[in-house]
Design a protein around this motif. Structure first.
Motif, PDB file in Angstrom:
ATOM      1  N   SER A 237       0.952  -1.153  -0.053  1.00 25.48           N
ATOM      2  CA  SER A 237      -0.039   0.011   0.148  1.00 25.48           C
ATOM      3  C   SER A 237       0.741   1.328   0.153  1.00 25.48           C
ATOM      4  CB  SER A 237      -0.965   0.219   1.186  1.00 25.48           C
ATOM      5  OG  SER A 237      -1.490   1.480   1.535  1.00 25.48           O
ATOM      6  N   PRO A 238       0.493   2.353  -0.700  1.00 25.83           N
ATOM      7  CA  PRO A 238       1.143   3.529  -0.390  1.00 25.83           C
ATOM      8  C   PRO A 238       1.283   4.071   0.787  1.00 25.83           C
ATOM      9  CG  PRO A 238      -1.001   3.871  -1.734  1.00 25.83           C
ATOM     10  CD  PRO A 238      -0.693   2.571  -1.453  1.00 25.83           C
ATOM     11  N   LEU A 239       0.224   3.722   1.672  1.00 27.72           N
ATOM     12  CA  LEU A 239       0.325   4.264   3.038  1.00 27.72           C
ATOM     13  C   LEU A 239       0.762   3.358   4.181  1.00 27.72           C
ATOM     14  CD1 LEU A 239      -3.835   5.080   3.022  1.00 27.72           C
ATOM     15  CD2 LEU A 239      -1.687   6.496   2.134  1.00 27.72           C
ATOM     16  N   GLN A 240       1.549   2.304   3.614  1.00 24.82           N
ATOM     17  CA  GLN A 240       2.462   1.821   4.388  1.00 24.82           C
ATOM     18  C   GLN A 240       3.433   2.479   5.218  1.00 24.82           C
ATOM     19  OE1 GLN A 240       4.101  -1.574   2.105  1.00 24.82           O
ATOM     20  NE2 GLN A 240       2.402  -2.970   2.758  1.00 24.82           N
ATOM     21  N   GLY A 241       3.651   2.156   6.463  1.00 24.82           N
ATOM     22  CA  GLY A 241       4.835   2.662   7.470  1.00 24.82           C
ATOM     23  C   GLY A 241       4.072   3.636   8.236  1.00 24.82           C
ATOM     24  N   PRO A 242       4.762   4.494   9.104  1.00 25.09           N
ATOM     25  CA  PRO A 242       4.287   5.399   9.866  1.00 25.09           C
ATOM     26  C   PRO A 242       3.248   6.275   9.214  1.00 25.09           C
ATOM     27  CG  PRO A 242       6.424   5.509   9.762  1.00 25.09           C
ATOM     28  CD  PRO A 242       6.275   4.732   8.546  1.00 25.09           C
ATOM     29  N   ASN A 243       2.049   6.278  10.003  1.00 21.26           N
ATOM     30  CA  ASN A 243       1.189   7.439   9.352  1.00 21.26           C
ATOM     31  C   ASN A 243       1.138   8.899  10.057  1.00 21.26           C
ATOM     32  OD1 ASN A 243      -1.420   8.073   7.936  1.00 21.26           O
ATOM     33  ND2 ASN A 243      -2.268   8.601   9.825  1.00 21.26           N
ATOM     34  N   ASP A 244       1.233   9.765   8.994  1.00 24.05           N
ATOM     35  CA  ASP A 244       1.256  11.159   9.618  1.00 24.05           C
ATOM     36  C   ASP A 244      -0.184  11.684   9.593  1.00 24.05           C
ATOM     37  OD1 ASP A 244       1.705  13.834   9.824  1.00 24.05           O
ATOM     38  OD2 ASP A 244       3.575  14.030   9.091  1.00 24.05           O
ATOM     39  N   PRO A 245      -0.624  12.104  10.840  1.00 25.16           N
ATOM     40  CA  PRO A 245      -2.027  12.353  10.740  1.00 25.16           C
ATOM     41  C   PRO A 245      -2.382  14.075  10.106  1.00 25.16           C
ATOM     42  CG  PRO A 245      -1.031  12.577  12.902  1.00 25.16           C
ATOM     43  CD  PRO A 245      -0.145  11.950  12.093  1.00 25.16           C
ATOM     44  N   ARG A 246      -1.111  14.612   9.877  1.00 21.38           N
ATOM     45  CA  ARG A 246      -1.179  15.851   9.044  1.00 21.38           C
ATOM     46  C   ARG A 246      -1.848  15.621   7.727  1.00 21.38           C
ATOM     47  NH1 ARG A 246       4.382  18.497  10.232  1.00 21.38           N
ATOM     48  NH2 ARG A 246       4.785  16.138  10.371  1.00 21.38           N
ATOM     49  N   PHE A 247      -1.592  14.449   7.128  1.00 18.51           N
ATOM     50  CA  PHE A 247      -2.221  14.023   5.648  1.00 18.51           C
ATOM     51  C   PHE A 247      -3.543  13.245   6.038  1.00 18.51           C
ATOM     52  CE2 PHE A 247       2.414  13.719   4.438  1.00 18.51           C
ATOM     53  CZ  PHE A 247       2.434  14.749   3.376  1.00 18.51           C
ATOM     54  N   GLY A 248      -3.656  12.491   6.972  1.00 22.39           N
ATOM     55  CA  GLY A 248      -4.977  11.896   7.091  1.00 22.39           C
ATOM     56  C   GLY A 248      -5.006  10.534   8.059  1.00 22.39           C
ATOM     57  N   PRO A 249      -6.101   9.963   8.249  1.00 20.35           N
ATOM     58  CA  PRO A 249      -6.079   9.087   9.439  1.00 20.35           C
ATOM     59  C   PRO A 249      -5.495   7.607   8.961  1.00 20.35           C
ATOM     60  CG  PRO A 249      -7.961   9.010   7.815  1.00 20.35           C
ATOM     61  CD  PRO A 249      -7.420  10.144   7.533  1.00 20.35           C
ATOM     62  N   ARG A 250      -5.193   6.942  10.005  1.00 14.57           N
ATOM     63  CA  ARG A 250      -4.239   5.824   9.862  1.00 14.57           C
ATOM     64  C   ARG A 250      -5.156   4.556   9.010  1.00 14.57           C
ATOM     65  NH1 ARG A 250       0.460   3.148   9.725  1.00 14.57           N
ATOM     66  NH2 ARG A 250      -0.205   3.601   7.737  1.00 14.57           N
ATOM     67  N   PHE A 251      -6.518   4.541   9.286  1.00 16.27           N
ATOM     68  CA  PHE A 251      -7.373   3.548   8.457  1.00 16.27           C
ATOM     69  C   PHE A 251      -8.407   4.318   7.689  1.00 16.27           C
ATOM     70  CE2 PHE A 251      -5.967   1.621  12.607  1.00 16.27           C
ATOM     71  CZ  PHE A 251      -5.386   0.558  11.835  1.00 16.27           C
ATOM     72  N   PRO A 252      -8.113   4.735   6.421  1.00 20.11           N
ATOM     73  CA  PRO A 252      -9.142   5.758   5.748  1.00 20.11           C
ATOM     74  C   PRO A 252      -9.957   4.606   4.980  1.00 20.11           C
ATOM     75  CG  PRO A 252      -7.123   5.746   4.521  1.00 20.11           C
ATOM     76  CD  PRO A 252      -6.523   4.909   5.886  1.00 20.11           C
TER      77      PRO A 252
END
Ligand SMILES: O=P(O)(O)O[C@H]1O[C@H](CO)[C@@H](O)[C@H]1O
Length: 330
Positions: free
Chosen positions: A187-202
Motif C-alpha cells: 500500500s502507498p500508506l504503508q509505514g508510519p502514518n502522519d495524521p497531518r495527511f490523514g487517518p491511519r485507517f481511511p
C-alpha cells in the motif's frame, strides 16, 4: 533541502538519487554503516511531511500560482497538459526530491497554469510500481499536489478492457477499484502514518466522487459519445507484464471491467488526504478472457500509445469541460 533517496529515506550527500533504485549504500557515508539505522531507513518508504512541503513550496513559488485541480496524464495522454495556458513547466529532474519518469509516453514534466478559468497542475508522466519505485514514491506527487492547494484529483490512465461490452477507444469513468497490490500486502500508506495527511485507517467506499461522475456523463452526452462511455471498476496489477488469460478471467469474476498498472495507489493517497477524486480509463486494447478467442494479436505499449493519441481530443474535451463546471460552481 534535505535529500531523500528512492525509498524516501535520507540520502547520503546531495540527495540526487535519480534512477529510482536504491544503491544500498550506507546512509552514514562511512562505508560500513550503522546497519540498524540503514535497515530502518530502508523500511520507512514514506516521505516526511516537511519534504513534501518543501517540494510544494518550490512549485507554488516557481509557478507564482496555487492550483486547485491536479491532473495525472495516463500513457499517451500527455496532451491533457498541452491545453493548459500561461503554463509554467517544471521538468521532474529539476524538482528537488522528485522521481523521474522512465516510461515512453510519460514526458516527465509538471505543468502549472490555467484551464477554463481554473488553476491546474498536470503531471505529464506518472510513476509506476514496475519502474522500481515503492508505491509511496509512485503517489508522492499526489501529496505534493495537496500541499500546493489542490482539492480535486483527476487521474487518467490507459487500460485494457475486460468487460466484453467495451470497445477500443471507449472511456470508462471509474466508480470503484480492486486493489490487487493491496491484496498482496502493498500500500502507498504503508509505514508510519502522519495524521497531518490523514487517518491511519481511511475508508474508501466513497472514493470516486459521484457528482463528478454524473457531470462527466452529462458532458459525454453533450459530446455525443455516451455510447462510448461507461462507468466501471478498474484494477491495477503490478506489471510490467500484460495479463494472462487466466488472470483476466479471475479479474472479470471479481467484477473488474478494465485493467492497468497505475492509478489505484494515487487514488488511495488522494482519499487519505481528503481530495475529491475523478478518474477515467481510456480503453486502449481489448482483453480476452477466453482461450478460444485467442488470436495472434497481443497487447503492446505501441498500440496503447497509438489509441491514446487517436482519442486525445475527446479526453481533453472531457477534462476541460469538467474543470469548467467545477470552476463555475466555486
Ligand atoms: O496507467 P498508465 O500510466 O496510463 O499506463 C498504462 O499503459 C502501460 C502499459 O501499456 C502501463 O503503464 C499501464 O498502466
Amino acid at each position: 533541502m534535505t535529500g531523500y533517496n528512492a525509498k524516501g529515506d535520507m540520502a547520503t550527500s546531495n540527495g540526487n538519487h535519480r534512477n529510482g533504485h536504491c544503491n544500498g549504500s550506507s546512509s552514514n557515508g562511512n562505508g560500513t554503516g550503522d546497519r540498524q539505522a540503514d535497515d530502518l531507513a530502508q523500511e520507512n518508504q514514506t516521505y516526511p511531511y516537511e519534504v513534501i512541503q518543501e517540494i510544494a513550496d518550490f512549485i507554488v513559488k516557481g509557478a507564482g500560482m496555487r492550483p486547485k485541480i491536479g491532473i495525472i496524464c495516463g500513457s499517451g495522454l500527455g496532451s491533457l497538459a498541452d491545453i493548459i495556458t500561461d503554463a509554467k513547466i517544471f521538468e521532474y529532474e529539476k524538482i528537488p526530491n522528485f522521481p523521474v519518469s522512465t516510461v515512453e509516453g510519460h514526458a516527465g514534466k509538471l505543468v502549472v497554469g490555467h484551464l477554463e478559468g481554473a488553476i491546474v497542475m498536470a503531471m505529464q508522466g506518472r510513476f509506476h510500481f514496475y519502474e522500481g519505485y515503492p508505491l509511496a514514491k509512485c503517489s508522492m506527487p499526489v501529496r505534493v499536489m495537496k500541499l500546493c492547494g489542490v482539492e480535486y484529483l483527476f487521474a487518467t490512465n490507459a487500460a485494457g478492457g475486460i468487460n466484453p461490452k467495451y470497445a477500443v477507444g471507449d472511456i470508462m469513468l471509474m466508480h470503484d477499484h480492486v486493489n490487487m497490490l493491496g491484496f498482496a500486502g502493498n500500500s502507498p500508506l504503508q509505514g508510519p502514518n502522519d495524521p497531518r495527511f490523514g487517518p491511519r485507517f481511511p475508508a474508501l467506499v466513497n472514493s470516486y466522487n459521484k457528482d463528478l461522475i454524473n457531470k462527466a456523463l452529462e458532458i459525454g452526452k453533450s459530446m455525443g459519445i455516451e455510447s462510448n462511455m461507461h462507468v466501471g471498476v478498474y484494477s491495477c496489477l503490478g506489471g510490467p507484464t500484460y495479463e494472462t488469460i487466466a488472470e483476466l478471467k479471475a479479474l472479470r469474476m471479481m467484477g473488474v471491467d478494465a485493467v492497468g498498472m497505475s492509478t489505484v495507489h494515487e487514488v488511495i493517497t488522494a482519499r487519505h488526504c481528503d481530495m475529491k477524486v475523478f478518474a477515467f480509463s481510456l480503453i486502449t486494447n481489448k482483453c480476452s478472457t477466453e482461450y478460444s478467442d485467442m488470436k495472434d494479436e497481443e497487447a503492446t505499449h505501441e498500440e496503447v500509445m497509438s489509441v491514446a493519441k487517436n482519442r486525445q481530443k475527446a479526453c481533453c474535451e472531457l477534462v476541460a469541460r469538467l474543470v469548467r463546471e467545477i470552476q463555475a460552481e466555486s
